[in-house]
Design a protein around this motif. Structure first.
Motif, PDB file in Angstrom:
ATOM      1  N   THR A   1      61.369  30.118  -2.741  1.00 23.88           N
ATOM      2  CA  THR A   1      61.816  30.847  -1.546  1.00 23.88           C
ATOM      3  C   THR A   1      63.294  31.187  -1.584  1.00 23.88           C
ATOM      4  O   THR A   1      63.762  31.986  -0.789  1.00 23.88           O
ATOM      5  CB  THR A   1      61.557  30.025  -0.264  1.00 23.88           C
ATOM      6  N   ARG A   2      64.017  30.525  -2.496  1.00 18.56           N
ATOM      7  CA  ARG A   2      65.473  30.665  -2.572  1.00 18.56           C
ATOM      8  C   ARG A   2      66.153  30.172  -1.294  1.00 18.56           C
ATOM      9  O   ARG A   2      67.197  30.667  -0.895  1.00 18.56           O
ATOM     10  CB  ARG A   2      65.875  32.097  -2.902  1.00 18.56           C
TER      11      ARG A   2
ATOM     12  N   GLN B   1      67.905  21.393   1.204  1.00 18.20           N
ATOM     13  CA  GLN B   1      68.547  20.890   2.420  1.00 18.20           C
ATOM     14  C   GLN B   1      68.056  21.657   3.651  1.00 18.20           C
ATOM     15  O   GLN B   1      67.742  21.056   4.676  1.00 18.20           O
ATOM     16  CB  GLN B   1      70.062  21.034   2.286  1.00 18.20           C
ATOM     17  N   TYR B   2      67.971  22.971   3.558  1.00 17.78           N
ATOM     18  CA  TYR B   2      67.544  23.779   4.702  1.00 17.78           C
ATOM     19  C   TYR B   2      66.046  23.652   4.954  1.00 17.78           C
ATOM     20  O   TYR B   2      65.610  23.619   6.104  1.00 17.78           O
ATOM     21  CB  TYR B   2      67.926  25.238   4.504  1.00 17.78           C
ATOM     22  N   LEU B   3      65.247  23.572   3.891  1.00 14.41           N
ATOM     23  CA  LEU B   3      63.813  23.381   4.090  1.00 14.41           C
ATOM     24  C   LEU B   3      63.533  22.026   4.732  1.00 14.41           C
ATOM     25  O   LEU B   3      62.695  21.916   5.627  1.00 14.41           O
ATOM     26  CB  LEU B   3      63.056  23.500   2.757  1.00 14.41           C
ATOM     27  N   ARG B   4      64.262  21.012   4.296  1.00 16.28           N
ATOM     28  CA  ARG B   4      64.109  19.690   4.904  1.00 16.28           C
ATOM     29  C   ARG B   4      64.519  19.744   6.380  1.00 16.28           C
ATOM     30  O   ARG B   4      63.850  19.160   7.239  1.00 16.28           O
ATOM     31  CB  ARG B   4      64.944  18.658   4.146  1.00 16.28           C
ATOM     32  N   ALA B   5      65.590  20.457   6.675  1.00 13.85           N
ATOM     33  CA  ALA B   5      66.033  20.602   8.068  1.00 13.85           C
ATOM     34  C   ALA B   5      64.958  21.297   8.906  1.00 13.85           C
ATOM     35  O   ALA B   5      64.727  20.914  10.060  1.00 13.85           O
ATOM     36  CB  ALA B   5      67.349  21.381   8.135  1.00 13.85           C
ATOM     37  N   LEU B   6      64.284  22.302   8.338  1.00 10.45           N
ATOM     38  CA  LEU B   6      63.193  22.968   9.053  1.00 10.45           C
ATOM     39  C   LEU B   6      62.065  21.992   9.343  1.00 10.45           C
ATOM     40  O   LEU B   6      61.551  21.932  10.459  1.00 10.45           O
ATOM     41  CB  LEU B   6      62.638  24.142   8.240  1.00 10.45           C
ATOM     42  N   GLU B   7      61.674  21.234   8.328  1.00  3.95           N
ATOM     43  CA  GLU B   7      60.573  20.297   8.495  1.00  3.95           C
ATOM     44  C   GLU B   7      60.921  19.169   9.462  1.00  3.95           C
ATOM     45  O   GLU B   7      60.051  18.612  10.103  1.00  3.95           O
ATOM     46  CB  GLU B   7      60.138  19.727   7.143  1.00  3.95           C
ATOM     47  N   GLU B   8      62.195  18.860   9.575  1.00  9.06           N
ATOM     48  CA  GLU B   8      62.644  17.820  10.504  1.00  9.06           C
ATOM     49  C   GLU B   8      63.069  18.413  11.846  1.00  9.06           C
ATOM     50  O   GLU B   8      63.508  17.678  12.723  1.00  9.06           O
ATOM     51  CB  GLU B   8      63.802  17.037   9.880  1.00  9.06           C
ATOM     52  N   GLU B   9      62.974  19.730  11.954  1.00 11.47           N
ATOM     53  CA  GLU B   9      63.397  20.475  13.150  1.00 11.47           C
ATOM     54  C   GLU B   9      64.839  20.169  13.522  1.00 11.47           C
ATOM     55  O   GLU B   9      65.196  20.060  14.691  1.00 11.47           O
ATOM     56  CB  GLU B   9      62.453  20.209  14.317  1.00 11.47           C
ATOM     57  N   ASN B  10      65.663  20.079  12.510  1.00 11.64           N
ATOM     58  CA  ASN B  10      67.086  19.855  12.705  1.00 11.64           C
ATOM     59  C   ASN B  10      67.801  21.187  12.499  1.00 11.64           C
ATOM     60  O   ASN B  10      68.485  21.410  11.512  1.00 11.64           O
ATOM     61  CB  ASN B  10      67.595  18.790  11.726  1.00 11.64           C
TER      62      ASN B  10
ATOM     63  N   GLY C   1      73.023  29.532  10.678  1.00 12.21           N
ATOM     64  CA  GLY C   1      73.259  30.443  11.798  1.00 12.21           C
ATOM     65  C   GLY C   1      71.962  30.893  12.440  1.00 12.21           C
ATOM     66  O   GLY C   1      70.875  30.642  11.930  1.00 12.21           O
ATOM     67  N   ASP C   2      72.091  31.576  13.572  1.00 12.22           N
ATOM     68  CA  ASP C   2      70.920  32.006  14.343  1.00 12.22           C
ATOM     69  C   ASP C   2      69.972  32.893  13.545  1.00 12.22           C
ATOM     70  O   ASP C   2      68.760  32.770  13.669  1.00 12.22           O
ATOM     71  CB  ASP C   2      71.350  32.753  15.609  1.00 12.22           C
ATOM     72  N   VAL C   3      70.504  33.782  12.745  1.00 14.59           N
ATOM     73  CA  VAL C   3      69.664  34.674  11.947  1.00 14.59           C
ATOM     74  C   VAL C   3      68.784  33.852  11.015  1.00 14.59           C
ATOM     75  O   VAL C   3      67.608  34.130  10.841  1.00 14.59           O
ATOM     76  CB  VAL C   3      70.528  35.667  11.137  1.00 14.59           C
ATOM     77  N   PHE C   4      69.348  32.806  10.445  1.00 12.69           N
ATOM     78  CA  PHE C   4      68.604  31.961   9.517  1.00 12.69           C
ATOM     79  C   PHE C   4      67.582  31.095  10.242  1.00 12.69           C
ATOM     80  O   PHE C   4      66.533  30.790   9.694  1.00 12.69           O
ATOM     81  CB  PHE C   4      69.562  31.089   8.708  1.00 12.69           C
TER      82      PHE C   4
ATOM     83  N   PHE D   1      64.397  31.844   8.101  1.00 11.33           N
ATOM     84  CA  PHE D   1      63.927  30.809   7.185  1.00 11.33           C
ATOM     85  C   PHE D   1      62.504  30.362   7.503  1.00 11.33           C
ATOM     86  O   PHE D   1      61.670  30.271   6.593  1.00 11.33           O
ATOM     87  CB  PHE D   1      64.867  29.608   7.180  1.00 11.33           C
ATOM     88  N   PRO D   2      62.179  30.066   8.774  1.00 12.20           N
ATOM     89  CA  PRO D   2      60.796  29.641   9.039  1.00 12.20           C
ATOM     90  C   PRO D   2      59.764  30.702   8.665  1.00 12.20           C
ATOM     91  O   PRO D   2      58.694  30.383   8.150  1.00 12.20           O
ATOM     92  CB  PRO D   2      60.770  29.369  10.542  1.00 12.20           C
TER      93      PRO D   2
END
Length: 66
Positions: A26-27, A31-40, A46-49, A53-54
């Protein structure tokens, strides 16, 4: 972990996809994928991401983007 994060995590695991492999494909950093899965969402850049990202991650693990 809340509803969205659990859903993404469970779908990825059910498909046998490693978080590092998902990050590479996904590039989106691990760290960001883990944050998504942890809803952090505060860890996302930023807001756009927070919106983008999801959607990209869901598309990668073959879920409906909605």
């Amino acid at each position: 972990m809340g509803t969205l994060g659990r859903y993404l995590h469970d779908a990825r695991v059910a498909r046998g996809i490693d978080l590092r492999d998902a990050a590479q494909q996904t590039r989106i950093s691990v760290q960001y994928l883990r944050a998504l899965e942890e809803e952090n969402f505060k860890k996302l850049p930023g807001d756009v991401f927070v919106r983008g990202f999801p959607k990209n991650y869901a598309r990668f693990i073959r879920l409906e983007e909605a």
